[in-house]
Design a protein around this motif. Structure first.
Motif, PDB file in Angstrom:
ATOM      1  N   LEU A  85       0.937  -1.303   0.051  1.00 11.70           N
ATOM      2  CA  LEU A  85      -0.057   0.026  -0.044  1.00 11.70           C
ATOM      3  C   LEU A  85       0.820   1.081  -0.115  1.00 11.70           C
ATOM      4  N   LEU A  86       1.943   1.205   0.748  1.00  8.95           N
ATOM      5  CA  LEU A  86       2.732   2.345   0.851  1.00  8.95           C
ATOM      6  C   LEU A  86       3.659   2.554  -0.577  1.00  8.95           C
ATOM      7  N   ASN A  87       3.711   1.635  -1.372  1.00  8.73           N
ATOM      8  CA  ASN A  87       4.244   1.755  -2.810  1.00  8.73           C
ATOM      9  C   ASN A  87       3.319   2.271  -3.678  1.00  8.73           C
ATOM     10  N   GLY A  88       2.012   2.194  -3.234  1.00 11.60           N
ATOM     11  CA  GLY A  88       1.061   2.695  -4.146  1.00 11.60           C
ATOM     12  C   GLY A  88       0.963   4.594  -3.690  1.00 11.60           C
ATOM     13  N   ALA A  93      -1.012   6.489  -6.478  1.00 13.51           N
ATOM     14  CA  ALA A  93      -2.254   5.906  -6.571  1.00 13.51           C
ATOM     15  C   ALA A  93      -2.906   5.908  -5.316  1.00 13.51           C
ATOM     16  N   LEU A  94      -2.463   6.165  -4.395  1.00 16.74           N
ATOM     17  CA  LEU A  94      -3.073   6.124  -3.053  1.00 16.74           C
ATOM     18  C   LEU A  94      -2.561   7.210  -2.186  1.00 16.74           C
ATOM     19  N   THR A  95      -3.504   7.796  -1.152  1.00 18.25           N
ATOM     20  CA  THR A  95      -3.151   8.709  -0.204  1.00 18.25           C
ATOM     21  C   THR A  95      -2.910   7.935   1.038  1.00 18.25           C
ATOM     22  N   LEU A  96      -2.234   8.523   1.999  1.00 16.60           N
ATOM     23  CA  LEU A  96      -1.750   7.831   3.291  1.00 16.60           C
ATOM     24  C   LEU A  96      -3.154   7.822   4.066  1.00 16.60           C
ATOM     25  N   GLU A  97      -4.289   8.629   4.036  1.00 17.72           N
ATOM     26  CA  GLU A  97      -5.388   8.069   4.563  1.00 17.72           C
ATOM     27  C   GLU A  97      -6.113   6.970   3.968  1.00 17.72           C
ATOM     28  N   GLN A  98      -6.039   6.900   2.905  1.00 19.60           N
ATOM     29  CA  GLN A  98      -6.609   5.788   2.090  1.00 19.60           C
ATOM     30  C   GLN A  98      -5.805   4.521   2.554  1.00 19.60           C
ATOM     31  N   VAL A  99      -4.468   4.362   2.651  1.00 21.46           N
ATOM     32  CA  VAL A  99      -3.566   3.120   3.105  1.00 21.46           C
ATOM     33  C   VAL A  99      -4.086   2.861   4.170  1.00 21.46           C
ATOM     34  N   GLU A 100      -4.192   3.894   5.260  1.00 21.41           N
ATOM     35  CA  GLU A 100      -4.557   3.337   6.776  1.00 21.41           C
ATOM     36  C   GLU A 100      -5.974   2.929   6.698  1.00 21.41           C
ATOM     37  N   GLU A 101      -6.858   3.366   5.934  1.00 23.40           N
ATOM     38  CA  GLU A 101      -8.119   2.867   5.888  1.00 23.40           C
ATOM     39  C   GLU A 101      -8.483   1.195   5.602  1.00 23.40           C
ATOM     40  N   LYS A 102      -7.532   1.219   4.391  1.00 24.37           N
ATOM     41  CA  LYS A 102      -7.611  -0.213   3.711  1.00 24.37           C
ATOM     42  C   LYS A 102      -6.821  -1.332   4.677  1.00 24.37           C
ATOM     43  N   PHE A 103      -5.714  -0.760   5.490  1.00 22.55           N
ATOM     44  CA  PHE A 103      -4.937  -1.755   6.241  1.00 22.55           C
ATOM     45  C   PHE A 103      -5.602  -1.906   7.471  1.00 22.55           C
TER      46      PHE A 103
END
Length: 216
Positions: A85-88, A93-103
């Protein structure tokens, strides 16, 4: 320096425990390491994994290579998913908020699966324990019934022997009484010989003529 995340064996024979370490890829398996990241214990069900998430993720992002087992452990704990996700984020492709939400969503699902598995294992263990207790109980009851039946048979045999002995004793006493009565009815035999006493006339007639002539 090329680094590798791998397992370092500890514990005793038959019950190993592994340290998850970062080491020089050229170092021997159980040799010196750069940093210890956690512990993996395969002796429990499910296996126990205690790992420093942030430090391990940092080493993965730095390019540390992985062994097959360490890759499976990091995937199980979500470290590789978080790195993906962080590579995204790096690619836009992603924001940090989206990464935290998905994770967070992935982590909740993972925890739910682990909890369900532990619950199933616990229920299975309890069911097995109950089945073993029921089996032991039935075996004890069968053994007790067998012992009771054996004791009843022995008691019946003892009673039968006692009755037979009593009847035999009565028969013996009756035979003795009959023999005593028969002996009492028998007349005793005479042991002394009867002696005949001659009469006076017989004595006189037996005198010899010599005695008569002498008197004359």
């Amino acid at each position: 320096m090329a680094t590798k995340i791998r397992l370092q064996r500890q514990g005793r024979k038959g019950r190993p425990i592994f340290h998850i370490v970062v080491a020089d890829s050229r170092a021997p398996r159980d040799g010196r390491y750069i940093e210890r990241l956690g512990i993996y214990n395969p002796n429990t069900n499910p296996a126990t994994i205690d790992i420093n998430f942030d430090k391990t993720l940092d080493w993965v992002q730095k390019g540390a290579s992985l062994t097959d087992t360490s890759r499976a452990i990091l995937s199980y704990k979500g470290i590789l998913h978080k790195n993906h996700l962080l590579n995204g984020v790096k690619k836009g492709a992603l924001t940090l908020e989206q990464v935290e939400e998905k994770f967070s969503k992935w982590l909740d699902e993972k925890e739910s699966k682990i909890t369900n598995k532990i619950s199933l294992l616990s229920d299975s263990k309890n069911a097995k324990t109950i089945a073993n207790l029921e089996r032991e109980k039935s075996l004890k009851e069968a053994k007790a019934a067998k012992i009771l039946l054996k004791n009843s048979a022995l008691a019946e045999e003892v009673n039968t022997n006692s009755e037979t002995s009593g009847e035999t004793q009565v028969e013996i006493e009756s035979s003795v009484e009959t023999a005593v009565e028969e002996n009492a009815n028998v007349e005793p035999e005479t042991t002394e010989e009867s002696v005949s006493i001659p009469s006076t006339d017989e004595v006189s007639s037996d005198e010899t003529p010599e005695n008569s002539s002498t008197q004359e």
